[in-house]
Design a protein around this motif. Structure first.
Motif, short mmCIF file in Angstrom:
data_model
loop_
_atom_site.label_atom_id
_atom_site.label_comp_id
_atom_site.label_asym_id
_atom_site.label_seq_id
_atom_site.Cartn_x
_atom_site.Cartn_y
_atom_site.Cartn_z
N TRP A 288 32.78 39.29 31.21
CA TRP A 288 33.77 38.53 30.44
C TRP A 288 33.17 37.75 29.29
CZ3 TRP A 288 38.82 39.38 30.99
CH2 TRP A 288 39.71 38.51 30.36
N GLU B 167 33.60 38.92 35.88
CA GLU B 167 34.85 38.65 36.57
C GLU B 167 35.15 39.84 37.48
OE1 GLU B 167 38.61 37.27 34.47
OE2 GLU B 167 39.19 39.27 35.12
N LEU C 262 36.94 35.17 40.12
CA LEU C 262 37.44 35.17 38.75
C LEU C 262 36.60 34.27 37.86
CD1 LEU C 262 41.30 35.27 39.26
CD2 LEU C 262 39.73 37.14 38.78
N GLN D 205 34.50 33.39 34.55
CA GLN D 205 34.61 33.76 33.15
C GLN D 205 33.57 33.06 32.27
OE1 GLN D 205 38.83 33.30 32.09
NE2 GLN D 205 39.20 35.37 32.81
N GLY E 270 35.58 29.26 36.08
CA GLY E 270 36.59 30.30 36.21
C GLY E 270 37.92 29.75 36.66
N TYR E 271 38.73 30.62 37.24
CA TYR E 271 40.11 30.29 37.59
C TYR E 271 40.21 29.31 38.75
CZ TYR E 271 42.56 33.72 34.68
OH TYR E 271 43.11 34.41 33.64
N ASP F 259 46.53 43.83 41.95
CA ASP F 259 45.84 42.93 41.02
C ASP F 259 46.69 42.83 39.76
OD1 ASP F 259 43.26 41.50 40.17
OD2 ASP F 259 43.59 42.93 38.54
N HIS G 162 47.13 41.14 36.10
CA HIS G 162 46.32 40.52 35.07
C HIS G 162 47.17 40.32 33.82
CE1 HIS G 162 42.00 40.49 33.18
NE2 HIS G 162 42.60 39.33 33.11
N ARG H 108 45.15 35.78 36.34
CA ARG H 108 44.84 36.98 37.11
C ARG H 108 44.93 36.59 38.59
NH1 ARG H 108 39.66 41.17 36.46
NH2 ARG H 108 40.72 42.94 37.47
N GLN H 109 45.75 37.34 39.34
CA GLN H 109 45.95 37.00 40.73
C GLN H 109 46.22 38.26 41.54
OE1 GLN H 109 49.41 34.53 39.55
NE2 GLN H 109 50.54 35.54 41.19
#
Length: 423
Positions: free
Chosen positions: A217, A234, A262, A264, A278-279, A408, A410, A415-416
């Protein structure tokens, strides 16, 4: 479906000067706390930040103490997502969006114009890098296709380079000089880092992962040693995100797991002392080159870490963050998690049809991939350009055996994964 918690962190003013990360509340006062996707600084004081979903560009001349709003999607008369901001010098700069629009300024950001003289108009620009005095590179898109744009005359003219022979998606581009550089993203079989020695005319893959759906990423070249390159990988559940590192200009790489899939943002001060984000985590700090990580308690949704020097860095996430020894006005700052997509699989368990309903707040992009319980990608089910907010329903034939599966999902900001069962 996973429960979502709101994380509230209160920060007090430090009385002693020490290097630490703090949120810059000065920029939050003027914008909703949606995600900032990028931050860029020309020196310690002069910088810009890009807010994604609210499509705002903000400028500071005092190291983030105060910010001026320069452009918004309202002023442009459209609905945009700003992914990145980059400047060649104090006057000439660029903004990449995920909506087929590329912006340029020649007066430090006071005024912006749409660049329209591409041989092929890029659908989205996910990465930007200005190098030397007049060369600018860009790449896209995370939702594919893969391409690079290049200007050798400060953005006056552009060329479009088709990268489909090397990757399915590109999200980052970073150059050592006008000729030697790297681009990263994803292929059909996993994450990838590409290298060029001739200014983007030819490329070779120098890193590949083997997990479909992974991206490299972000990339960073260590300031004190350009032979050292870091990348953030990621990943997808159930795998962990990774830090990748090369000490020989990309010839060989080592990979170390990071405690969030996740991941990044990445930024290192030295070969051993660095940060990722990240997330699902705050900023993570390592002093041993990524063998161990500590959650520092601040810095949600980090997409970019921008290293100015060993004592100063900035980050873009739920807000803009600053790493320094300066006392900042961060008292009583409230950091909230970004609301995930409202996505439902109905019915669950699934029989012959897989039906998923997704609620979008605004225009967006969508990639849906299907994975088995072991994390193997079975199929890309859907790509979609979401032009307006609202709920969209997708239906797919599901000729797979009984068991547990994951979707997934996105989009531009989220993104989940959704877990479901096939009877």
């Amino acid at each position: 479906m996973k429960k979502v918690y709101v994380l509230v962190l209160f920060f007090s003013i430090s009385l002693s000067a020490q290097l630490q990360w703090r949120p810059l509340t000065s920029i939050v006062e003027d914008v909703d706390t949606s995600r900032f996707d990028d931050v860029f600084f020309l020196n310690e004081n002069l910088g810009w930040a890009a807010n994604g979903a609210h499509a705002g560009i903000y400028k500071t001349t005092d190291g983030g103490a105060t910010w001026t709003t320069q452009v918004t999607e309202q002023s442009l008369g459209g609905n945009y997502y700003f992914r990145n901001v980059e400047f060649l010098n104090e006057n000439i700069g660029f903004v990449g969006t995920l909506n087929g629009v590329f912006l340029k300024t020649i007066d430090g950001g006071d005024n912006w114009t749409v660049v329209s003289n591409f041989p092929t108009n890029p659908q989205a620009i996910c990465g930007l890098d200005a190098v030397g005095t007049s060369t600018v590179y860009g790449c896209g898109a995370y939702f594919s296709p893969a391409y690079i744009i290049k200007s050798s005359d400060s953005g006056t003219t552009w060329e479009y380079i088709d990268m489909s022979a090397y990757a399915t998606a590109l999200v980052e581009i970073l150059f050592v000089d006008e000729n030697i550089g790297y681009a990263s993203g994803s292929t059909s079989t996993g994450a990838v880092v590409l290298k060029t020695l001739d200014g983007g005319s030819t490329w070779s893959a120098v890193y590949n992962s083997t997990i479909a759906g992974e991206y490299v990423w972000k990339l960073q070249i260590l300031q004190s040693n350009p032979n050292v390159i870091f990348g953030s990988v990621e990943s997808v559940e159930p795998f962990q995100g990774k830090l990748i590192k090369s000490t020989d200009n990309g010839l060989n790489w080592v990979s170390k797991e990071v405690p969030d899939y996740l991941i990044q943002g990445v930024g290192f001060l030295t070969e051993n002392h660095g940060f990722m984000g990240g997330y699902h985590t705050n900023i993570l700090e390592t002093f041993d080159g990524g063998d161990t990580w500590n959650d520092i308690g601040v810095g949600l949704y980090l997409n970019r870490i921008f290293i100015v020097n060993n004592n100063l860095a900035y980050g873009a996430g739920a807000t803009v963050y600053k790493f320094s020894d300066t006392t900042l006005n961060t008292k009583n700052f409230v950091e909230k998690s970004i609301t995930p997509l409202k996505a439902l699989i109905l019915p669950n368990p699934v029989k012959d049809k897989l039906n998923v309903a997704i609620e979008f707040k605004e225009s967006d992009h969508l990639v849906i991939d299907l994975y088995d319980a072991a994390g193997h990608r079975l199929k890309e089910l859907q790509k979609d350009n979401i032009k307006n907010g609202g709920t969209k329903t997708y239906s797919f034939d599901f000729p797979y055996g009984a068991g547990v599966y994951f979707l997934d999902i996105h989009t531009n900001m989220i993104r989940q994964s959704l877990k479901f069962v096939k009877q």
